[in-house]
Design a protein around this motif. Structure first.
Motif, PDB file in Angstrom:
ATOM      1  N   THR A 154       9.739  -8.252  -4.218  1.00 10.33           N
ATOM      2  CA  THR A 154       8.467  -8.703  -3.524  1.00 10.33           C
ATOM      3  C   THR A 154       8.465  -9.849  -2.571  1.00 10.33           C
ATOM      4  O   THR A 154       9.544 -10.802  -2.499  1.00 10.33           O
ATOM      5  N   ASP A 155       7.517  -9.829  -1.796  1.00 14.21           N
ATOM      6  CA  ASP A 155       7.225 -10.922  -0.890  1.00 14.21           C
ATOM      7  C   ASP A 155       5.863 -10.951  -0.355  1.00 14.21           C
ATOM      8  O   ASP A 155       5.190  -9.872  -0.415  1.00 14.21           O
ATOM      9  N   ALA A 156       5.235 -12.217  -0.106  1.00 11.19           N
ATOM     10  CA  ALA A 156       3.727 -12.176   0.533  1.00 11.19           C
ATOM     11  C   ALA A 156       3.570 -11.890   1.963  1.00 11.19           C
ATOM     12  O   ALA A 156       2.626 -11.538   2.256  1.00 11.19           O
ATOM     13  N   SER A 157       4.687 -11.724   2.706  1.00 10.61           N
ATOM     14  CA  SER A 157       4.681 -11.174   4.030  1.00 10.61           C
ATOM     15  C   SER A 157       4.978  -9.612   4.138  1.00 10.61           C
ATOM     16  O   SER A 157       6.281  -9.422   3.955  1.00 10.61           O
ATOM     17  N   CYS A 204      11.941 -12.306  -6.311  1.00  6.17           N
ATOM     18  CA  CYS A 204      10.358 -12.473  -6.107  1.00  6.17           C
ATOM     19  C   CYS A 204      10.612 -13.473  -4.801  1.00  6.17           C
ATOM     20  O   CYS A 204      11.523 -14.368  -4.869  1.00  6.17           O
ATOM     21  N   SER A 205       9.723 -13.304  -3.675  1.00  8.30           N
ATOM     22  CA  SER A 205       9.908 -13.824  -2.226  1.00  8.30           C
ATOM     23  C   SER A 205      11.293 -13.508  -1.592  1.00  8.30           C
ATOM     24  O   SER A 205      12.107 -14.480  -1.410  1.00  8.30           O
ATOM     25  N   ARG A 264       4.532  -5.941  -1.058  1.00  5.15           N
ATOM     26  CA  ARG A 264       3.814  -6.934  -0.586  1.00  5.15           C
ATOM     27  C   ARG A 264       2.988  -7.466  -1.645  1.00  5.15           C
ATOM     28  O   ARG A 264       2.117  -6.853  -2.071  1.00  5.15           O
ATOM     29  N   VAL A 265       3.503  -8.270  -2.650  1.00  6.59           N
ATOM     30  CA  VAL A 265       2.529  -8.951  -3.363  1.00  6.59           C
ATOM     31  C   VAL A 265       2.776 -10.541  -3.588  1.00  6.59           C
ATOM     32  O   VAL A 265       4.053 -10.978  -3.331  1.00  6.59           O
ATOM     33  N   ALA A 266       1.736 -11.348  -3.442  1.00  2.62           N
ATOM     34  CA  ALA A 266       1.924 -12.692  -3.626  1.00  2.62           C
ATOM     35  C   ALA A 266       1.943 -12.843  -5.051  1.00  2.62           C
ATOM     36  O   ALA A 266       1.618 -12.266  -6.037  1.00  2.62           O
ATOM     37  N   TRP A 267       2.585 -14.428  -5.428  1.00  2.00           N
ATOM     38  CA  TRP A 267       2.843 -14.548  -6.822  1.00  2.00           C
ATOM     39  C   TRP A 267       1.878 -14.270  -8.000  1.00  2.00           C
ATOM     40  O   TRP A 267       1.953 -13.609  -9.002  1.00  2.00           O
ATOM     41  N   ASP A 278      -0.681 -12.346  -7.975  1.00  2.00           N
ATOM     42  CA  ASP A 278      -0.771 -10.745  -8.227  1.00  2.00           C
ATOM     43  C   ASP A 278       0.201 -10.088  -8.835  1.00  2.00           C
ATOM     44  O   ASP A 278       0.132  -9.027  -9.146  1.00  2.00           O
TER      45      ASP A 278
END
Length: 199
Positions: free
Chosen positions: A80-83, A59-60, A105-108, A110
């Motif tokens: 996964t990463d938000a960027s 995650c990240s 591409r997923v924010a925490w 979500d």
């Protein structure tokens, strides 16, 4: 800080904000962790204790060194990463090493919308990522989302910078003492710390 700020002066590149980092991120990673193998080695015995068919969420994931290293061991890895830029770099690294992994591409917040609950043996959030969550409530929401993905015997592994030491150093310019070589380029890494008095 503007997430899209980047200035170019001759051969000098000044980067500020997470969205500007995907193409220069390796310069911020210690030499020992810049390769997939080195990133996995930093986890030590934790990786050795995983079952051979373990499902792992990085995650990240940043530019994917750890995710790709874990996938090279034959583990079922989701990164996964938000960027969008970080996800792109992770997929490129996976392709370069010919390993299968899912990069999203997923924010925490979500994560539960994209991934099934209670399905991961290990969820990793390393490299000082959690500090990017918005305040205490954001960090608690991120931790809750990650925890929901773990199976009953799963583990959540986090690392963070020792922010008390950063604060104790106060506002300053931190110039690294050597050239750092990454992907055919050399750079001197300079951190500009602006520490709020009441932080």
């Amino acid at each position: 800080m503007d997430d899209k700020m980047e200035a170019r002066l001759g051969d000098e590149v000044i980067v500020a904000g997470y969205e500007a980092l995907p193409d220069v991120y390796e310069w911020l990673i210690p030499d020992a962790k810049v390769t997939p193998e080195g990133s996995v080695a930093a986890l030590g015995d934790l990786v050795q204790s995983l079952p051979s068919n373990a499902r792992v969420l990085d995650c990240s994931s940043g530019t994917g060194q750890l995710a790709v290293g874990l996938a090279r061991l034959g583990l079922d890895v989701v990164a996964t990463d938000a960027s969008a830029g970080m996800v792109r770099r992770t997929q490129e690294l996976a392709d370069e090493h010919s390993v299968p992994l899912q990069a999203l591409r997923v924010a925490w917040d979500d994560l539960p919308d994209y991934l099934d609950p209670s399905t991961f043996d290990l969820v990793i959030c390393v490299g000082n990522s959690l500090c990017h969550a918005q305040g205490t409530s954001g960090r608690l929401a991120a931790l809750a989302a990650m925890s929901r993905l773990l199976n009953p015997r799963g583990r959540l592994v986090l690392t963070s910078r020792t922010w008390e030491l950063v604060r104790a150093g106060g506002t300053r310019i931190d110039v690294r003492d050597r050239l750092v070589g990454r992907r055919g380029h050399d750079a001197v890494v300079i951190y500009s710390w602006q520490i709020e008095h009441l932080w």
